[in-house]
Design an enzyme around this catalytic site. Structure first.
Site, PDB file in Angstrom:
ATOM      1  N   ASP A  96      -2.717   3.108  19.340  1.00 35.28           N
ATOM      2  CA  ASP A  96      -3.332   3.234  20.417  1.00 35.28           C
ATOM      3  C   ASP A  96      -2.693   3.462  21.995  1.00 35.28           C
ATOM      4  OD1 ASP A  96      -5.868   2.259  19.126  1.00 35.28           O
ATOM      5  OD2 ASP A  96      -4.557   0.355  18.645  1.00 35.28           O
ATOM      6  N   GLY A 156       0.979  -1.255  -0.061  1.00 32.52           N
ATOM      7  CA  GLY A 156      -0.010  -0.078  -0.035  1.00 32.52           C
ATOM      8  C   GLY A 156       0.845   1.146   0.090  1.00 32.52           C
ATOM      9  N   ARG A 166     -11.472   2.574   6.887  1.00 38.25           N
ATOM     10  CA  ARG A 166     -12.954   2.643   6.836  1.00 38.25           C
ATOM     11  C   ARG A 166     -13.451   3.875   6.807  1.00 38.25           C
ATOM     12  NH1 ARG A 166     -14.315   2.812  13.502  1.00 38.25           N
ATOM     13  NH2 ARG A 166     -12.232   3.715  14.219  1.00 38.25           N
ATOM     14  N   ASN A 221     -11.202  -6.794   2.927  1.00 35.42           N
ATOM     15  CA  ASN A 221      -9.795  -6.694   3.405  1.00 35.42           C
ATOM     16  C   ASN A 221      -8.970  -7.996   3.573  1.00 35.42           C
ATOM     17  OD1 ASN A 221      -9.377  -3.935   2.768  1.00 35.42           O
ATOM     18  ND2 ASN A 221      -9.174  -3.178   4.817  1.00 35.42           N
ATOM     19  N   GLY A 256      -3.128  -2.734   8.048  1.00 35.34           N
ATOM     20  CA  GLY A 256      -4.138  -2.600   7.584  1.00 35.34           C
ATOM     21  C   GLY A 256      -5.340  -3.445   8.324  1.00 35.34           C
ATOM     22  N   HIS A 277      -7.100  -4.208  18.027  1.00 30.93           N
ATOM     23  CA  HIS A 277      -7.113  -2.538  17.581  1.00 30.93           C
ATOM     24  C   HIS A 277      -8.543  -2.242  17.275  1.00 30.93           C
ATOM     25  CE1 HIS A 277      -6.161   1.372  15.802  1.00 30.93           C
ATOM     26  NE2 HIS A 277      -6.315   0.762  14.302  1.00 30.93           N
TER      27      HIS A 277
HETATM   28  P1  NAD Z   1      -5.056   4.316   1.563  1.00 33.04           P
HETATM   29  O1  NAD Z   1      -6.434   3.857   0.956  1.00 33.04           O
HETATM   30  O2  NAD Z   1      -4.757   5.786   1.358  1.00 33.04           O
HETATM   31  O3  NAD Z   1      -3.863   3.336   0.955  1.00 33.04           O
HETATM   32  C1  NAD Z   1      -4.266   2.166   0.827  1.00 33.04           C
HETATM   33  C2  NAD Z   1      -3.197   1.691  -0.082  1.00 33.04           C
HETATM   34  O4  NAD Z   1      -3.109   0.344  -0.315  1.00 33.04           O
HETATM   35  C3  NAD Z   1      -3.801   2.190  -1.729  1.00 33.04           C
HETATM   36  O5  NAD Z   1      -2.821   2.895  -2.241  1.00 33.04           O
HETATM   37  C4  NAD Z   1      -4.217   0.835  -2.355  1.00 33.04           C
HETATM   38  O6  NAD Z   1      -4.050   0.880  -3.731  1.00 33.04           O
HETATM   39  C5  NAD Z   1      -3.246  -0.116  -1.675  1.00 33.04           C
HETATM   40  N1  NAD Z   1      -3.673  -1.549  -1.590  1.00 33.04           N
HETATM   41  C6  NAD Z   1      -4.828  -2.044  -1.840  1.00 33.04           C
HETATM   42  N2  NAD Z   1      -4.913  -3.297  -1.896  1.00 33.04           N
HETATM   43  C7  NAD Z   1      -3.726  -3.710  -2.035  1.00 33.04           C
HETATM   44  C8  NAD Z   1      -2.936  -4.852  -2.053  1.00 33.04           C
HETATM   45  N3  NAD Z   1      -3.744  -6.192  -2.158  1.00 33.04           N
HETATM   46  N4  NAD Z   1      -1.478  -4.995  -2.245  1.00 33.04           N
HETATM   47  C9  NAD Z   1      -1.052  -3.779  -1.982  1.00 33.04           C
HETATM   48  N5  NAD Z   1      -1.640  -2.627  -1.899  1.00 33.04           N
HETATM   49  C10 NAD Z   1      -2.739  -2.608  -1.788  1.00 33.04           C
HETATM   50  O7  NAD Z   1      -5.020   3.930   3.076  1.00 33.04           O
HETATM   51  P2  NAD Z   1      -4.273   4.416   4.343  1.00 33.04           P
HETATM   52  O8  NAD Z   1      -5.112   5.526   4.878  1.00 33.04           O
HETATM   53  O9  NAD Z   1      -3.013   4.443   3.999  1.00 33.04           O
HETATM   54  O10 NAD Z   1      -4.754   2.952   5.214  1.00 33.04           O
HETATM   55  C11 NAD Z   1      -4.242   1.762   5.048  1.00 33.04           C
HETATM   56  C12 NAD Z   1      -4.859   1.007   6.014  1.00 33.04           C
HETATM   57  O11 NAD Z   1      -4.448   0.892   7.313  1.00 33.04           O
HETATM   58  C13 NAD Z   1      -6.239   0.905   6.054  1.00 33.04           C
HETATM   59  O12 NAD Z   1      -6.973  -0.389   6.406  1.00 33.04           O
HETATM   60  C14 NAD Z   1      -6.576   1.775   7.399  1.00 33.04           C
HETATM   61  O13 NAD Z   1      -7.821   1.431   7.990  1.00 33.04           O
HETATM   62  C15 NAD Z   1      -5.444   1.109   8.412  1.00 33.04           C
HETATM   63  N6  NAD Z   1      -4.961   1.676   9.573  1.00 33.04           N
HETATM   64  C16 NAD Z   1      -4.616   1.066  10.586  1.00 33.04           C
HETATM   65  C17 NAD Z   1      -4.158   1.608  11.601  1.00 33.04           C
HETATM   66  C18 NAD Z   1      -3.727   0.962  12.919  1.00 33.04           C
HETATM   67  O14 NAD Z   1      -3.500   1.427  13.983  1.00 33.04           O
HETATM   68  N7  NAD Z   1      -3.702  -0.402  12.865  1.00 33.04           N
HETATM   69  C19 NAD Z   1      -3.987   3.004  11.892  1.00 33.04           C
HETATM   70  C20 NAD Z   1      -4.400   3.766  10.702  1.00 33.04           C
HETATM   71  C21 NAD Z   1      -4.769   3.319   9.464  1.00 33.04           C
HETATM   72  C1  LMR Z   2      -7.132   4.549  13.557  1.00 32.59           C
HETATM   73  O1  LMR Z   2      -7.114   3.898  14.650  1.00 32.59           O
HETATM   74  O2  LMR Z   2      -6.891   5.972  13.349  1.00 32.59           O
HETATM   75  C2  LMR Z   2      -7.179   3.629  12.457  1.00 32.59           C
HETATM   76  O3  LMR Z   2      -7.285   2.160  12.645  1.00 32.59           O
HETATM   77  C3  LMR Z   2      -7.833   4.059  11.388  1.00 32.59           C
HETATM   78  C4  LMR Z   2      -9.456   3.697  11.762  1.00 32.59           C
HETATM   79  O4  LMR Z   2     -10.136   3.156  11.105  1.00 32.59           O
HETATM   80  O5  LMR Z   2      -9.625   4.054  13.038  1.00 32.59           O
END
Ligand code: NAD
Ligand code: LMR
Length: 328
Positions: free
Chosen positions: A159, A11, A92, A105, A130, A187
């Site tokens: 968190d 990503g 989300r 996902n 993700g 999470h």
């Molecule tokens: P985003 O949509 O800006 O970027 C996601 C990228 O992933 C996109 O460029 C998309 O093309 C790419 N992608 C999709 N499927 C793919 C695959 N199979 N292989 C490779 N790349 C792929 O999203 P973001 O804001 O960067 O967030 C990414 C993820 O992280 C989301 O699921 C979000 O909810 C999660 N997130 C988790 C936390 C945490 O604390 N765990 C915090 C923030 C965001």
């Molecule tokens: C966060 O905690 O900010 C991320 O997991 C994005 C979300 O969906 O809350």
């Protein structure tokens, strides 16, 4: 100077990627003496945008950046990877819980687990960002038969950092004086940010704040912070998520500070009565690249209820992805 290590990021053209890659290249994740080769995975339509990000990486002239590979094939992006940060997944939108993303996902992480198993370094350290991160980590882990379960972790560090910051604001003391913060479980909004062992400049945190604030304000604020950011920004957290991913990997690679611990989503070994196998947030210390759960902490009735509630949600998520055929 050390030999370069390979860091795979999925990503990579997304919003977290845009905050993450430049910090990895600068040495923030693995140290000022550790050159890195970035191996960036994206879906095919995003490769053009990814190429723009690579141009910016080049323009940063980072002394530690020893190479960049881009691909839409996990077998290429994960080849010989020493570290893999699995970020690529749909974020989300307002009104959704992170678990609502499972069907969208979950399917991403089975082939990625398989590819990691086939081509990554046998010692690869994997962090899943993700969402829903814990259960996606479980999917990747269960589909990687050549790797050890403990090589797969999920991010609860955002968190953890949010909890540090909220406590710092409440007590008026800097984050640097806070020790022994724990995020237990998922999470998600069932997570348990636990202050029962936390100290602020050596004083128990629960002597400095009242129980009403702890239960009624602190816990929900930390647990629902992601939703509050989506509401305010119109997009999910990105820079703070990237920063937490750096912190998680840095501690895993380089160790935790004496007298303190961090929170990592890791496979449960049954400690604290958490069902074995769930990817669950625990307090951990790290030495020589190996994490260990902090043992022997007292668990009050309140903690027990909170820890069980988040374990129950993770068990339900596991059952759901089992029904989708993504885990055994
Ligand atoms: P985003 O949509 O800006 O970027 C996601 C990228 O992933 C996109 O460029 C998309 O093309 C790419 N992608 C999709 N499927 C793919 C695959 N199979 N292989 C490779 N790349 C792929 O999203 P973001 O804001 O960067 O967030 C990414 C993820 O992280 C989301 O699921 C979000 O909810 C999660 N997130 C988790 C936390 C945490 O604390 N765990 C915090 C923030 C965001
Ligand atoms: C966060 O905690 O900010 C991320 O997991 C994005 C979300 O969906 O809350």
């Amino acid at each position: 100077m050390k030999n370069p290590v390979r860091v795979a990021v999925t990503g990579a053209a997304g919003q977290i990627g845009y905050s993450l890659l430049f910090r990895i290249a600068s040495g923030a994740m693995l140290g000022d003496d550790q050159p890195v080769i970035l191996q960036l995975l994206e879906v095919t339509p995003a490769l053009k945008a990814l190429n723009g990000v690579v141009m910016e990486l080049q323009d940063g002239a980072y002394p530690l950046l020893a190479g960049v590979v881009t691909s839409d094939d996990p077998m290429v992006a994960f080849k010989d990877a020493d570290y893999a940060l699995l970020v690529g997944a749909m974020p989300r939108k307002a009104g959704m819980e992170r678990g609502d993303l499972l069907s969208a996902n979950g399917g991403i992480f089975k082939p990625q687990g398989e590819a990691l198993s086939e081509v990554a370094s046998p010692d690869v350290k994997v962090l899943v960002v993700g969402n829903p991160a814990n259960t996606n980590a479980l999917i990747a882990q269960q589909n990687a038969p050549k790797l050890k379960p403990e090589q797969f972790t999920a991010m609860v560090r955002l968190d953890h950092n949010r909890a540090l910051s909220q406590l710092s604001a409440k007590t008026g003391k800097p984050v640097s004086g806070i020790r022994r913060m724990t995020i237990w479980g998922n999470h998600s909004s069932t997570q348990y940010p636990d202050l029962s062992q936390t100290t602020v400049d050596g004083t128990p945190a629960l002597d400095l704040v009242d129980q009403a604030w702890y239960e009624g304000d602190f816990i929900p604020t930390v647990a629902k912070r992601g939703a509050a950011i989506i509401e305010a920004r119109g997009a999910s957290s990105a820079a703070s998520a990237a920063s937490a991913a750096i912190d998680h990997m840095r501690n895993w690679a380089l160790g935790t500070a004496e007298g303190d611990w961090v929170s990592m989503g890791i496979p449960s070994d049954g400690s604290y009565g958490v069902p074995e196998g769930l990817i669950y947030g625990f307090p951990v210390t790290v030495k020589d690249g190996v994490y260990s759960i902090v043992q022997g902490l007292p668990v009050s009735d309140f903690s027990r209820r909170m820890m069980d509630a988040t374990a129950k949600e993770l068990t339900e998520e596991r059952d759901a992805v089992r029904d989708l055929g993504l885990v055994k």
